[in-house]
Write an enzyme that holds these catalytic residues in place. Structure first.
Site, short mmCIF file in Angstrom:
data_model
loop_
_atom_site.label_atom_id
_atom_site.label_comp_id
_atom_site.label_asym_id
_atom_site.label_seq_id
_atom_site.Cartn_x
_atom_site.Cartn_y
_atom_site.Cartn_z
CD GLU A 177 -3.07 -1.03 2.17
OE1 GLU A 177 -4.14 -1.58 1.91
OE2 GLU A 177 -2.90 -0.39 3.22
CD GLU A 378 -3.97 -6.06 2.38
OE1 GLU A 378 -4.84 -5.39 2.96
OE2 GLU A 378 -2.76 -5.86 2.51
#
Ligand code: BGP
Length: 480
Positions: A177, A378
């Site tokens: 991320e 995810e």
């Protein structure tokens, strides 16, 4: 449903070392930023401390103790039929302060055991090199990624693990991320630009100049690592990893459309445009000028970025939000990513708006923009689970969430998206990144570990475990 996913589709699950390993100071490991974070809740934020305080609970210190349970846990993943397991390497197991000349052999040996165990079960590891586990010593000395010095430390770390796990690991993600750094909260977890700060993680004095400079250093580090891997290990496949926080304009007011476009640019596209296309996107210049951000680049940085583009694109996808210029709209409660409520969507107990169709939409946008293989690394529902006396956990709500998202992934594949795989988040219960809680559970496997630090760490299969096993066995054709 007809089978639509590739024959070699990478079904699996995802975890991060700091959130599930525990063993925070075992066998020479040093403290990471996450090890300095206390627990919190949805309503009272976790805190970061500058030293380990007595009588304070640090959830990462034991977490669910994968460090001592990996054999059992990987066997459970294999029982579900995992083809891949996304995990990360705790940087501070390998380089306890990040600055050592030589790696810590005991740390390297632990991941040998983990990857060998995966291989023995036919599970392909997918490894995040840096997932919210920055050595805390680099914060103390350098203010984290604010300093260019971290590029070299990161490269030493990459060289050590690339060499060691040759033949064991093929798929690598350079930063988890990476666009977390575009948000204020990212300064704790992602950029580590919190030198000397102690307090709630959402109250760090924000300094966009420092955050974006830190991201620039991460871009350079990522590109150098990708290039190095391509030059030395031709079989390695290198990916980026982004939060994909889909946004919709709340109204058809052109001002909302434009605001949403600007949000999408700087939140969702900025980092991947650099990592996939190899250059800063044109819209960034105006954003930086408006924010008074002046990036320090070194000569040669543009060439480094151009030479180190990734082979595949990955993202997390949990929710969507709305954007508006109309002041009266209500905020949605997402922890990491804020936004405005969408009247058509329901939200999780933590305020994350559930939007399966948004995943199809997002995958089309991503693949249409980049044209390289895409993976959802995810996705999932953080929820409170109840374990019955017989060990069962009836988590039909989680099955519903995942079923709907997989069905939309299938639609995206039919739309033409080249989707490589799917690793739902927290395939075994673990510590929440945003709140430090155990109560926010994602797993197919329940772990008896609670918010006050108690629990015997026993594992049990939830209803979703048996469901996901059927999904994988049918290559996504049987969604139950
Ligand atoms: C992502 C992170 C993960 C993870 C997940 C769920 O942002 O990459 O580390 O934790 O979100 O978030 P949370 O744990 O806050 O529910």
């Amino acid at each position: 449903m007809e089978p639509v996913f590739r024959k070699d589709f990478l079904w699996g699950g995802a975890c991060a070392a700091n959130q599930f390993e525990g063993g925070w100071n075992a066998d020479g490991k040093g403290p990471s930023v996450s090890d300095m974070c206390t627990n919190g809740t949805h309503t009272s934020p976790k805190r970061v401390t500058t030293a380990i305080r007595p009588d304070t609970l640090y959830p990462s210190h034991e977490a669910i103790d994968f460090y001592h349970h990996y054999v059992q846990d990987i066997a459970l993943f294999a029982e579900m039929g995992f083809k891949t397991f996304r995990t990360s390497i705790n940087w501070t197991r390998i380089f306890p302060t990040g600055m050592e000349a030589e790696p810590n052999e005991a740390g390297l040996a632990f991941y040998d055991r983990v990857f060998d165990c995966c291989k023995a079960h036919g599970i392909e590891p997918l490894v995040t090199i840096s997932h919210y586990e920055l050595p805390y010593a680099l914060v103390e000395k350098y203010n984290g990624w604010a300093s260019r010095a971290l590029v070299d430390f990161y490269m030493n770390y990459c060289k050590a693990i690339f060499a060691r796990y040759q033949g064991k690991v093929k798929y690598w993600l350079t930063f988890n991320e990476i666009n977390a750094g575009t948000m204020a909260l990212g300064s704790v977890l992602s950029t580590g630009t919190i030198k000397g700060y102690e307090g709630p993680v959402n109250a760090v004095p924000d300094d966009p100049q420092t955050r974006y400079q830190a991201i620039h250093h991460q871009f350079v580090a990522s590109a150098l690592a990708v290039k190095y891997a391509h030059d030395h290990y031709p079989d390695y496949k290198m990916g980026d990893m982004n939060i994909f926080a889909t946004a919709y304009p709340l109204t058809c007011d052109p001002a909302d459309i434009l605001k949403c476009q600007q949000y999408m640019q700087m939140m969702n596209w900025f980092c991947s445009d650099v990592q996939v296309r190899g250059a800063y996107p044109p819209y960034a210049a105006r954003f930086f000028a408006a924010q008074n951000i002046r990036l320090q680049k070194e000569p040669g940085d543009d060439e480094i970025l151009r030479a180190g583009t990734v082979d595949f694109y990955t993202c997390s996808y949990y929710m969507s939000n709305c954007v508006t210029t109309h002041a009266d709209a209500a905020e949605s409660g997402g922890n990491l990513v804020g936004g405005v409520k969408n009247p058509y969507l329901k939200a999780s107990d933590w305020g994350w708006q559930i939007d399966p169709q948004g995943l199809r939409y997002s995958l089309n946008e991503i693949y249409g923009r980049y044209g390289i293989p895409v993976m959802v690394v995810e996705n999932g529902l953080g929820a409170k689970d109840v374990r019955e006396a017989d060990g069962a956990v009836h988590d039909g709500y989680r099955i519903d969430y995942l079923r709907q998202h997989i069905a939309e992934m299938a639609e995206a594949v039919k739309d033409g998206v080249d989707l490589m795989g799917y690793t739902p988040w927290g395939c075994i219960d673990l510590v929440s990144a945003s709140t430090g809680e155990m109560a926010k559970r994602y797993g197919f496997i329940y772990v008896a570990k609670y918010d006050d630090g108690t629990g015997d760490l026993s594992r049990s299969r939830k209803d979703s475990f048996y469901w996901y096993k059927k999904v994988i066995a049918s290559n996504g054709a049987d969604l139950g």
